[in-house]
Motif scaffolding. Structure first.
Motif, PDB file in Angstrom:
ATOM      1  N   GLY A 259       0.841  -1.216  -0.035  1.00 42.15           N
ATOM      2  CA  GLY A 259      -0.044  -0.117   0.027  1.00 42.15           C
ATOM      3  C   GLY A 259       0.826   1.128  -0.118  1.00 42.15           C
ATOM      4  N   ARG A 260       1.958   1.133   0.631  1.00 35.42           N
ATOM      5  CA  ARG A 260       2.884   2.443   0.704  1.00 35.42           C
ATOM      6  C   ARG A 260       3.302   2.789  -0.618  1.00 35.42           C
ATOM      7  N   LYS A 261       3.814   1.790  -1.444  1.00 33.04           N
ATOM      8  CA  LYS A 261       4.406   1.768  -2.424  1.00 33.04           C
ATOM      9  C   LYS A 261       3.241   2.610  -3.804  1.00 33.04           C
ATOM     10  N   VAL A 262       2.129   1.624  -3.624  1.00 35.00           N
ATOM     11  CA  VAL A 262       0.901   1.957  -4.626  1.00 35.00           C
ATOM     12  C   VAL A 262       0.343   3.471  -4.264  1.00 35.00           C
ATOM     13  N   PHE A 263      -0.115   3.697  -2.987  1.00 35.02           N
ATOM     14  CA  PHE A 263      -0.804   4.838  -2.712  1.00 35.02           C
ATOM     15  C   PHE A 263      -0.093   5.982  -2.676  1.00 35.02           C
ATOM     16  N   TYR A 264       0.711   5.879  -1.316  1.00 29.62           N
ATOM     17  CA  TYR A 264       1.528   7.013  -1.169  1.00 29.62           C
ATOM     18  C   TYR A 264       2.629   7.336  -2.290  1.00 29.62           C
ATOM     19  N   GLY A 265       3.265   6.284  -2.762  1.00 32.26           N
ATOM     20  CA  GLY A 265       4.248   6.289  -3.923  1.00 32.26           C
ATOM     21  C   GLY A 265       3.778   7.069  -4.913  1.00 32.26           C
ATOM     22  N   ALA A 266       2.720   6.704  -5.585  1.00 29.21           N
ATOM     23  CA  ALA A 266       1.962   7.184  -6.816  1.00 29.21           C
ATOM     24  C   ALA A 266       1.645   8.727  -6.659  1.00 29.21           C
ATOM     25  N   MET A 267       1.340   9.056  -5.335  1.00 28.42           N
ATOM     26  CA  MET A 267       0.817  10.657  -4.909  1.00 28.42           C
ATOM     27  C   MET A 267       2.007  11.244  -5.258  1.00 28.42           C
ATOM     28  N   ILE A 268       3.367  10.897  -4.533  1.00 20.98           N
ATOM     29  CA  ILE A 268       4.757  11.542  -4.848  1.00 20.98           C
ATOM     30  C   ILE A 268       5.167  11.775  -6.155  1.00 20.98           C
ATOM     31  N   ALA A 269       4.763  10.604  -6.897  1.00 23.03           N
ATOM     32  CA  ALA A 269       5.050  10.547  -8.340  1.00 23.03           C
ATOM     33  C   ALA A 269       4.365  11.753  -9.167  1.00 23.03           C
ATOM     34  N   GLU A 270       3.157  11.908  -8.619  1.00 20.84           N
ATOM     35  CA  GLU A 270       2.295  13.061  -9.235  1.00 20.84           C
ATOM     36  C   GLU A 270       2.837  14.134  -8.921  1.00 20.84           C
ATOM     37  N   GLY A 271       3.368  14.490  -7.498  1.00 16.81           N
ATOM     38  CA  GLY A 271       3.805  15.643  -7.257  1.00 16.81           C
ATOM     39  C   GLY A 271       4.777  16.078  -8.143  1.00 16.81           C
ATOM     40  N   ILE A 272       5.792  15.187  -8.043  1.00 17.48           N
ATOM     41  CA  ILE A 272       7.094  15.255  -9.071  1.00 17.48           C
ATOM     42  C   ILE A 272       6.625  15.825 -10.364  1.00 17.48           C
ATOM     43  N   ILE A 273       5.736  15.313 -10.953  1.00 13.48           N
ATOM     44  CA  ILE A 273       5.250  15.529 -12.541  1.00 13.48           C
ATOM     45  C   ILE A 273       4.466  16.956 -12.368  1.00 13.48           C
ATOM     46  N   ALA A 274       3.745  17.175 -11.290  1.00  9.54           N
ATOM     47  CA  ALA A 274       3.149  18.562 -11.299  1.00  9.54           C
ATOM     48  C   ALA A 274       4.376  19.955 -11.114  1.00  9.54           C
TER      49      ALA A 274
END
Length: 479
Positions: A259-274
């Motif tokens: 869950g940490r990789k899927v949920f928290y990690g995906a949001m961090i990746a989205e933040g970097i894209i933003a």
């Protein structure tokens, strides 16, 4: 440029450190069998590797959100970097983690069911309506644009293109998750990452002067940072839409530590894209004034296309077309899929929804209004998506806070961002044209009063929780 690199570094550190803090507070147990196995049905409940689930989650929650929203938020200047970093680490990623992991803990339950369990049935009824409306608005707004682009690039008319997209929606929404979403969407998620990284490398390689941090409001239209920036940049910082998508992947998680990789990690990746697209927006056009002119001329799609083609050449043009067409379509698809799941939970109270026929019956009620809204002037939809989106995010954070409070854990990791977002949303709906359109100062005053009232409600909840704990301990002691 130092601020840009520092911001990316902070997001990565946030994942490496704070995500583990959040996970520890939630308390995971990999010995617990997940719903992907206990409810395995070959349609929605199906075990999936964490890396594939992460890419699908990123695509579902992102689409063009962290691109279009970040470009629009770049009008405020480098202060947008602060919101993306702090919002993502302490609010957005926490929001996504709890919406996914609480769903997993409750048998893959949808967001409104979680709200009902922890905030009461009245709030559940309210959020059911709000969330389904949000799904319809997202599906309409995220498909009208691609349909227009398809009609301009091909002999197809806008209506034919739109019908084709919605036929795909129906097929993708009812097929097992591993048929289309599980096979193709990880590739699109990788394209989204590749597109952003390519833009970042090009910005640095061409020696673009990415501005460093300043708290000054650089918006050419002199719009206030608070609370408009927090609504303009949602997908890159915190977005309620994500709480409707996380349960889709919660039904595929193999073990709780994923869950940490899927949920928290995906949001961090989205933040970097933003961050990357915000930097590109405020840099490429020579400042926020130039960016505003570009947005007025070609809209966010035109801005993304011009940046991509200019920095990446032919590859950029291809990526821009793929992005503007495919990414929003995949978001609209999963919006309808999650709304279908919500409608199914509602219908199951009165009769069991079974088989392909039942799935179609629960998909049609949200597909028809979404299609209709996409056929009219859809530009007004965006005015309502933003505020509704952040309202849903606020409710999810409060749901997480009460969940932790009842579990006797450190509830402030959800409670503090929930209070912050309460202030954002209340002030926004008071001030925004699509809200009450009050004066700015009056909106600030009433927003502060509303937030204070909610804070007092929270304090009462904390005191009652402590009192129940003491009473239970006394009973146990006597026994």
């Amino acid at each position: 440029m130092l601020t840009f690199f520092l911001s990316i570094g902070l997001l990565i550190v946030g994942y490496l450190i704070y995500s583990k803090v959040v996970e520890r507070i939630f308390v995971i147990n990999d010995q617990t069998t997940t719903p992907a196995y206990t409810n395995q049905d070959g349609i929605d409940y199906s075990p999936m590797p964490w890396w594939k689930a992460s890419l699908i989650q990123l695509l579902n929650i992102a689409g063009l959100g962290p691109i279009f929203g970040a470009v629009a938020g770049a009008l405020y200047g480098p202060v947008a970097f602060i919101w993306i970093v702090l919002g993502c680490i302490f609010a957005g990623a926490v929001h996504d983690y709890f919406s996914g992991m609480m769903s997993l803990r409750h048998n893959g339950a949808q967001f409104p069911s979680l709200v009902g369990r922890y905030l009461g049935q009245a709030m559940k009824m309210f959020i059911n309506v709000v969330t389904i409306i949000l799904m319809v608005l997202v599906a309409a707004a995220f498909t009208a644009g691609p349909a227009q682009l398809i009609s301009s690039l091909t002999p197809l008319s806008y209506t034919v293109a739109l019908i084709g997209i919605f036929i795909y929606f129906l097929i993708a929404a009812v097929l097992p998750i591993n048929r289309i979403i599980g096979r193709i969407y990880p590739i699109f998620g990788a394209i989204l990452i590749f597109m952003a990284v390519s833009i970042a490398i090009a910005l640095v390689a061409t020696d673009q002067s990415i501005p460093n941090l300043t708290l000054e409001n650089l918006h050419p239209g002199d719009l206030p940072i608070w609370p408009l920036l927090m609504v303009t940049i949602s997908c890159g910082a915190i977005s309620g839409f994500h709480s409707t998508q996380s349960p889709i992947l919660a039904r595929t998680i193999k073990k709780e530590s994923d869950g940490r990789k899927v949920f928290y990690g995906a949001m961090i990746a989205e933040g970097i894209i933003a961050l990357i697209w915000a930097a590109a927006g405020m840099t490429f056009f020579g400042g926020t004034g130039g960016l505003q002119e570009a947005l007025a001329t070609g809209g966010p799609g035109g801005v993304v296309n011009e940046i991509s083609v200019s920095l990446l050449g032919t590859l950029g043009g291809i990526l821009a077309i793929l992005g503007v067409i495919i990414l929003p379509i995949t978001t609209g698809d999963t919006a309808l899929r999650s709304s279908r799941m919500m409608v199914t939970e509602l219908f199951n109270k009165y009769f069991k929804v079974r088989g392909l026929k039942g799935i179609f019956l629960t998909t049609i009620p949200v597909t028809i209004p979404a299609f209709y809204l996409a056929t009219i002037d859809y530009t007004f939809l965006w005015r309502y998506v933003g505020g509704t989106n952040q309202l849903v995010a606020t409710v999810m954070l409060w749901t997480g806070a009460i969940y932790l409070l009842q579990a006797r854990r450190f509830h402030w990791i959800c409670g503090i961002p929930a209070l912050f977002m309460t202030a954002v949303v209340s002030t926004y709906f008071l001030y925004a044209p699509e809200g009450l359109a009050l004066s700015y100062n009056l909106s600030l005053l009433i927003g502060a009063i509303i937030t204070t009232i909610v804070a007092l409600w929270y304090v009462v909840k904390i005191k009652k929780s402590k009192q129940r704990f003491i009473e239970n301990e006394n009973v146990d002691h006597v026994a």
